[in-house]
Design a protein around this motif. Structure first.
Motif, PDB file in Angstrom:
ATOM      1  N   LYS A  87       0.828  -1.208   0.000  1.00  0.00           N
ATOM      2  CA  LYS A  87       0.000   0.000   0.000  1.00  0.00           C
ATOM      3  C   LYS A  87       0.860   1.254   0.000  1.00  0.00           C
ATOM      4  O   LYS A  87       0.582   2.221  -0.715  1.00  0.00           O
ATOM      5  CB  LYS A  87      -0.926  -0.025   1.219  1.00  0.00           C
ATOM      6  N   ILE A  88       1.949   1.225   0.797  1.00  0.00           N
ATOM      7  CA  ILE A  88       2.844   2.391   0.851  1.00  0.00           C
ATOM      8  C   ILE A  88       3.448   2.650  -0.524  1.00  0.00           C
ATOM      9  O   ILE A  88       3.492   3.783  -1.008  1.00  0.00           O
ATOM     10  CB  ILE A  88       3.961   2.155   1.904  1.00  0.00           C
ATOM     11  N   VAL A  89       3.898   1.557  -1.187  1.00  0.00           N
ATOM     12  CA  VAL A  89       4.506   1.710  -2.518  1.00  0.00           C
ATOM     13  C   VAL A  89       3.491   2.272  -3.503  1.00  0.00           C
ATOM     14  O   VAL A  89       3.803   3.147  -4.322  1.00  0.00           O
ATOM     15  CB  VAL A  89       5.051   0.346  -2.998  1.00  0.00           C
ATOM     16  N   THR A  90       2.227   1.801  -3.422  1.00  0.00           N
ATOM     17  CA  THR A  90       1.194   2.292  -4.343  1.00  0.00           C
ATOM     18  C   THR A  90       0.969   3.783  -4.152  1.00  0.00           C
ATOM     19  O   THR A  90       0.930   4.554  -5.126  1.00  0.00           O
ATOM     20  CB  THR A  90      -0.117   1.532  -4.099  1.00  0.00           C
ATOM     21  N   VAL A  91       0.850   4.212  -2.889  1.00  0.00           N
ATOM     22  CA  VAL A  91       0.612   5.640  -2.622  1.00  0.00           C
ATOM     23  C   VAL A  91       1.782   6.472  -3.128  1.00  0.00           C
ATOM     24  O   VAL A  91       1.600   7.524  -3.766  1.00  0.00           O
ATOM     25  CB  VAL A  91       0.392   5.850  -1.107  1.00  0.00           C
ATOM     26  N   LEU A  92       3.029   5.988  -2.901  1.00  0.00           N
ATOM     27  CA  LEU A  92       4.216   6.706  -3.360  1.00  0.00           C
ATOM     28  C   LEU A  92       4.204   6.837  -4.884  1.00  0.00           C
ATOM     29  O   LEU A  92       4.470   7.912  -5.433  1.00  0.00           O
ATOM     30  CB  LEU A  92       5.477   5.964  -2.923  1.00  0.00           C
ATOM     31  N   THR A  93       3.861   5.736  -5.582  1.00  0.00           N
ATOM     32  CA  THR A  93       3.846   5.765  -7.048  1.00  0.00           C
ATOM     33  C   THR A  93       2.844   6.786  -7.563  1.00  0.00           C
ATOM     34  O   THR A  93       3.148   7.587  -8.457  1.00  0.00           O
ATOM     35  CB  THR A  93       3.476   4.372  -7.591  1.00  0.00           C
ATOM     36  N   LEU A  95       1.729   9.414  -6.017  1.00  0.00           N
ATOM     37  CA  LEU A  95       2.203  10.770  -5.715  1.00  0.00           C
ATOM     38  C   LEU A  95       3.249  11.218  -6.727  1.00  0.00           C
ATOM     39  O   LEU A  95       3.207  12.346  -7.222  1.00  0.00           O
ATOM     40  CB  LEU A  95       2.775  10.826  -4.294  1.00  0.00           C
ATOM     41  N   VAL A  96       4.190  10.315  -7.055  1.00  0.00           N
ATOM     42  CA  VAL A  96       5.242  10.676  -8.011  1.00  0.00           C
ATOM     43  C   VAL A  96       4.644  10.975  -9.382  1.00  0.00           C
ATOM     44  O   VAL A  96       5.011  11.948 -10.052  1.00  0.00           O
ATOM     45  CB  VAL A  96       6.285   9.537  -8.100  1.00  0.00           C
ATOM     46  N   LEU A  97       3.662  10.138  -9.799  1.00  0.00           N
ATOM     47  CA  LEU A  97       3.040  10.353 -11.108  1.00  0.00           C
ATOM     48  C   LEU A  97       2.314  11.696 -11.147  1.00  0.00           C
ATOM     49  O   LEU A  97       2.408  12.441 -12.125  1.00  0.00           O
ATOM     50  CB  LEU A  97       2.068   9.205 -11.417  1.00  0.00           C
TER      51      LEU A  97
END
Lengths: 185, 149
Positions: A87-93, A95-97
């Motif tokens: 979930k953390i990785v998904t949120v980070l991705t 945000l970056v996009l």
């Protein structure tokens, strides 16, 4: 203007379809829902007056769905629950996009207006029907991909050929190994 | 005939009636690639899907008797090589790779545009046979891997 409205409408349906595909519990219905994206793309090509692309996109979408159904419909296919790290990785991705999209607004504004390409070569093909005069092919798209840009088409055919060759080679080695093991036993 | 040998009788009957029409439509799309939307890629995928339809409806064993899959492997390679040979003929006769070496003919006629319909036919052969052979190989591997059919 009408075309723009339709394209935005279909894009909205595609986004809803892809979200629905993620939320499906059954594998088969998820695969069928993924098909919405491809068929929507085909409809958009049709609205933008590219029937050649629309036909190919439509057919390859059906082909892809058949392969996906053949590959993923297995009774022992289990679904894994997402962990906290996922979930953390998904949120980070996401945000970056969003950050990249926000930074590139100026660049997107500088692009040429839609439907008004400034390329000299495409002007040469369309203006005064040069492509039809030079190749005597009524379909300008075919005259470009098989006469002016036939080298690209050769590359495309080579990509397909290599994919087939790789599939056959890899799968045949495994089958042969299994047969020789059976013979030893 | 067992239940596991393909699908129900409704699917089999519809497939038996429609498969040749689908193949004919694919050939039409390939041959009229230089006149109407379509071409080698689109027509090739239509023919490959017709063969796939038979494979899904009738099962693997019947398709193995109906089609000669070994020849399909060779046809893919033959189409690719003939495409290259036409390109080399372009070098020999007109001085550039894949040049249009044949007579251009009259606009809007079926036998026009010189070498374009011929390349279209070769691409159609590569795509139709190639895609079907790809799925066929995957299905055969799946079967010999101990999977169910």
């Amino acid at each position: 203007m009408i075309v723009d409205t339709w394209v935005i409408f279909i894009l909205g349906i595609m986004i809803i379809g892809s979200i629905a595909a993620i939320e499906q519990k059954e594998m088969l219905s998820a695969i069928i829902t993924v098909g919405i994206v491809g068929l929507g793309t085909s409809l958009i090509f049709l609205f933008l007056q590219a029937p050649d692309l629309a036909i190919v996109q439509f057919l390859f979408e059906i082909f892809a769905i058949i392969i996906l159904v053949r590959a993923f419909i297995k009774p022992d296919y289990h679904k894994s629950e997402p962990s906290i790290m996922n979930k953390i990785v998904t949120v980070l991705t996401v945000l970056v996009l969003v950050a990249i999209l926000f930074c590139s607004i100026d660049m997107l504004k500088a692009l040429p207006e839609f439907g008004n390409p400034s390329m000299e070569t495409s002007k040469y093909y369309v203006d005064n029907a040069n492509a039809a005069k030079e190749t005597h092919s009524a379909n300008i798209v075919t005259s470009i991909i098989l006469d002016y840009r036939a080298y690209d088409t050769l590359g495309e055919a080579t990509v397909l050929f290599t994919a087939i060759l790789g599939t056959i080679t890899i799968l045949r080695i495994k089958t042969k190994k299994r047969k020789s093991e059976e013979a030893i036993e | 005939m067992k239940q596991s040998d393909g699908m129900t009788v409704i699917v089999k009957t519809i497939t038996r009636m429609s498969v040749w029409l689908i193949i004919l439509y694919g050939i039409y799309i390939i041959l009229h690639g230089h006149l109407t939307p379509g071409g080698g890629f689109a027509g090739g995928v239509i023919i490959a899907l017709a063969f796939l339809n038979v494979m899904l409806a009738y099962g693997r064993k019947y398709t193995e008797q109906w089609l000669n899959v070994r020849i399909m492997y060779d046809l893919v390679s033959t189409g690719a090589i003939l495409f290259l040979i036409i390109g080399i003929f372009g070098i020999a006769l007109k001085g550039s790779f894949l040049a249009n070496i044949l007579d251009l003919g009259e606009l809007f006629k079926l036998e026009s545009a010189g070498v374009i319909p011929i390349i279209d036919i070769f691409i159609g052969v590569i795509v139709s046979m190639g895609l079907f052979v790809m799925v066929w190989t995957l299905a055969v591997f799946h079967l010999e891997d101990g999977g169910e059919e």
